[in-house]
Design an enzyme around this catalytic site. Structure first.
Site, PDB file in Angstrom:
ATOM      1  N   GLY A 109       0.393  -1.136   0.044  1.00  9.59           N
ATOM      2  CA  GLY A 109      -0.084  -0.016  -0.115  1.00  9.59           C
ATOM      3  C   GLY A 109       1.205   1.397   0.285  1.00  9.59           C
ATOM      4  N   ALA A 110       2.087   0.888  -0.159  1.00  7.36           N
ATOM      5  CA  ALA A 110       2.823   2.296  -0.634  1.00  7.36           C
ATOM      6  C   ALA A 110       3.038   2.972   0.314  1.00  7.36           C
ATOM      7  CB  ALA A 110       2.046   3.828  -1.758  1.00  7.36           C
ATOM      8  N   SER A 116       4.455  -5.888  -3.189  1.00 10.68           N
ATOM      9  CA  SER A 116       4.552  -4.568  -3.482  1.00 10.68           C
ATOM     10  C   SER A 116       5.519  -3.428  -2.263  1.00 10.68           C
ATOM     11  CB  SER A 116       3.626  -3.756  -3.497  1.00 10.68           C
ATOM     12  OG  SER A 116       3.481  -2.565  -4.132  1.00 10.68           O
ATOM     13  N   ALA A 117       4.765  -2.186  -1.795  1.00  9.87           N
ATOM     14  CA  ALA A 117       5.204  -2.234  -0.432  1.00  9.87           C
ATOM     15  C   ALA A 117       5.860  -2.533   0.946  1.00  9.87           C
ATOM     16  CB  ALA A 117       4.400  -0.709   0.585  1.00  9.87           C
ATOM     17  N   ASP A 156       3.492  -5.446 -13.532  1.00 11.74           N
ATOM     18  CA  ASP A 156       3.395  -4.576 -12.382  1.00 11.74           C
ATOM     19  C   ASP A 156       3.461  -3.253 -12.555  1.00 11.74           C
ATOM     20  OD1 ASP A 156       3.586  -5.589  -9.762  1.00 11.74           O
ATOM     21  OD2 ASP A 156       5.709  -6.219 -10.884  1.00 11.74           O
ATOM     22  N   HIS A 197      -0.115  -5.515 -11.310  1.00 11.05           N
ATOM     23  CA  HIS A 197       0.216  -4.800  -9.662  1.00 11.05           C
ATOM     24  C   HIS A 197      -1.146  -5.640  -9.094  1.00 11.05           C
ATOM     25  CE1 HIS A 197       3.258  -3.787  -7.459  1.00 11.05           C
ATOM     26  NE2 HIS A 197       2.434  -2.673  -6.843  1.00 11.05           N
TER      27      HIS A 197
END
Ligand code: NAG
Ligand code: NAG
Ligand code: NAG
Ligand code: NAG
Length: 566
Positions: free
Chosen positions: A122-123, A209-210, A337, A451
């Site tokens: 979630g960045a 991701s994050a 992605d 992604h």
């Protein structure tokens, strides 16, 4: 006949699986809930167990004081304070350091199970251990993985956004609070999981991701020595250009401006920030996509992120791979992605309009501005080399997605795999490319795996919500759960309790195979040297170009942020 009657009686008596009941942890007793999964199969689910106390603002997590009586662990706790998806308001709480445990049970209580700890993505801005409820259950609900793979799944919360990652770049506000939370959660699992039937020496951490970049940072930190055994990164590593904030003070000044704390005296500014309202600070950390349309790339907006703090992350991530060498490592990316990011940066790729050469060059300029004009022309010649004189518009559009995928995900992951394989003595390395065609309706035909599309299969959604999937999705889900949980059990994705369609060869110093993951895995699903032509470009030609100094890089008292706002 007699025998049948006896057998039937035995069957009736034991038709339900074993249950853990009340479990003693270091903080006190917890009681979860047993979910039936099938004949003699269930999963004990514990939701909302605290792994640390309510954290002080921008302080490391502290041990939980414990409780008396039995903690009913049947409801997820609040996510950590963060902006909402639309960023119009905040949600969540500062009281958020909780984890959830999924323990598979058969006729007898499980013991010595491998343990898989999941870090959500979630960045570094959004997300929670129980994020994205799809038809009732969270996307990260661990029941299917636990039941089908015979592993304990643990999902954990950590602080995100301003509360998790603001940093002054020095000892006054070191940053990385979210990484410390993750470390505290993994440490809690190591100390307590035996009571749930887990094997504390067989912990695998995994994330997307994050969350994958977080797993990578945990692997690189000297604090993780001996803490876990294996790691999986899906679509992100610490080397990803969005995963590290290299100028944290400029960002802190920008946020200070937004909450009325900007002072020419930095100490006074930081003091003001520490006395500010957490909700206001969280809103000040939001990203504004409108700001970059036409004048930058979306990657530039992902600003709140881990930093080199001289402690948890003592050096440049690429210099810390000796710390990662102890862990077995499985890493990969989704074939598209970068498609989401590409669609924001170059909107024409997803509509009928042609994507022009100028738009491709504009994207390259945005991504490579650190290296100036020389980088744009060299990158352009590499990426247009197979276009021919009159390229099909779809080829140009797909190239745009490839550029973002390479730059943000694929190349950093290949470097991390190589650094890991080159440093290890004994621990294993595995590489994959997830390329199942997208399920998202309305995308152009050339779009493969977007992604985050891998997660629904890994968490077994085609089994838990079968009506919205086809049999081919269940096949893929079965494959992924088998490889992932085998890896957690043995360090080799092909060996363990679950049958796999083909053996997955290890990635080594001199041999770089990878598995193409989709619903049709056969012997020919093993390929070699993933996009090495492009990986070589970025790691040799591009990286040897001199950097051009930009004014924005300088500490300008946060004026950059203000200019952007005007
Ligand atoms: C091992 O990791 C270090 C960083 O810790 C890196 O500088 C070095 O190049 C790696 N060794 C090999 C043989 O790749
Ligand atoms: C697409 O083309 C139309 C008509 O030529 C134009 O009005 C529109 O702005 C274009 N959209 C983009 C994103 O370039
Ligand atoms: C890893 O080792 C191989 C073989 O020596 C070498 O070609 C490659 O450049 C190394 N990778 C990194 C990132 O150091
Ligand atoms: C867990 O780790 C221990 C100690 O390294 C090992 O002996 C055991 O076989 C492992 N068990 C599983 C299920 O992987």
């Amino acid at each position: 006949m007699m025998l049948l009657v006896v057998l039937f009686g035995v069957w009736l008596n034991s038709a339900s699986a074993a249950k853990l009941g009340v479990v003693q942890t270091e903080g006190g007793q917890v009681e979860g809930k047993s979910h039936k999964m099938g004949l003699f199969r269930s999963v004990d689910v514990f939701k909302g167990i605290p792994f640390a106390d309510v954290p002080g603002m921008w302080e490391k997590p502290k041990p939980h004081p414990g409780w008396s009586g039995i903690l009913k662990a049947t409801k997820y706790r609040e996510r950590c304070l963060q902006v909402t998806l639309l960023q119009t308001t905040t949600q969540g709480s500062e009281d958020c350091l909780y984890l959830n445990i999924f323990v598979p049970q058969g006729r007898k209580l499980s013991t010595s199970l491998p343990v898989m700890v999941y870090l959500f993505g979630g960045a570094f801005l959004l997300g929670a251990s129980n994020d994205v409820a799809i038809l009732g259950d969270s996307l990260y609900d661990g029941k299917e993985m636990a039941d089908r793979g015979g592993v304990i799944v643990v999902t954990v919360n950590y602080r995100v956004g301003t509360m998790g990652f603001l940093s002054s770049g020095d000892a006054r506000l070191p940053g990385n609070y979210g990484l410390w939370d993750q470390h505290a959660a993994i440490s809690w699992v190591r100390r307590n999981i035996e009571a749930f039937g887990g094997h504390p020496d067989n912990i695998t951490i995994f994330g997307q991701s994050a969350g994958a970049a977080s797993v990578s940072f945990q692997m690189l930190s000297p604090y993780s020595k001996g803490l876990f055994r294996r790691a999986i990164t899906q679509c992100g590593v610490a080397l990803s250009p969005w995963a590290l904030q290299t100028n944290p003070m400029a960002l802190t000044k920008k946020i200070a401006r937004k909450v009325g704390c900007w002072r020419s005296n930095e100490d006074e500014m930081l003091l003001c920030l520490k006395m500010s309202d957490p909700v206001g600070l969280t809103m000040a950390g939001k990203i504004d996509v409108m700001l970059i349309l036409g004048k930058g790339v979306v990657m530039d907006l992902l600003e709140l992120a881990p930093v080199i703090d001289g402690d948890f992350i003592p050096d440049e991530p690429s210099q810390l791979f000796h710390n990662a060498a102890q862990f077995d490592y499985l890493a990969g990316i989704n074939s598209m992605d970068g498609h989401f990011f590409a669609g924001v940066d170059v909107p024409s790729i997803n509509i009928k309009n042609a994507t022009s050469v100028e738009q491709v060059r504009g994207l390259l300029a945005g991504l490579t501005k650190e290296k100036g004009a020389a980088a744009i022309s060299s990158a352009y010649s590499i990426y247009s080399s197979n276009w021919g004189s009159a390229p099909d518009p779809a080829v140009v559009k797909k190239t745009v997605a490839d550029i973002e995928t390479d730059f943000l995900f694929l190349v950093p992951t290949q470097i991390a795999l190589q650094l890991h394989a080159n440093n290890t003595s004994g621990a294993r390395t595995y590489s994959y490319l997830f390329n199942m065609k997208t399920r998202i309706p309305g995308f152009p035909r050339w779009v493969e795996a977007e992604h985050a599309e891998d997660l629904q299969y890994l968490f077994g959604k085609p089994f838990s919500t079968p009506l919205v999937y086809f049999p081919r999705h269940r096949t893929l889900s079965e494959y992924m759960i088998a490889y992932w949980t085998n890896f957690a059990r043995t360090g080799d994705p092909s060996k363990g309790n679950s049958k796999v369609p083909v053996p997955w060869p290890a990635f080594t110093k001199n041999h770089q195979p990878y598995l193409n993951i989709n619903n049709k895995i056969t012997k020919s699903s093993i390929s070699y040297n993933l996009r090495s032509y492009y990986v070589n470009y970025w790691t040799t030609t591009y990286s040897s170009l001199p950097s051009v100094r930009r004014e924005e890089d300088e500490d300008d008292g946060g004026m950059k942020g203000e200019e952007k706002e005007n």
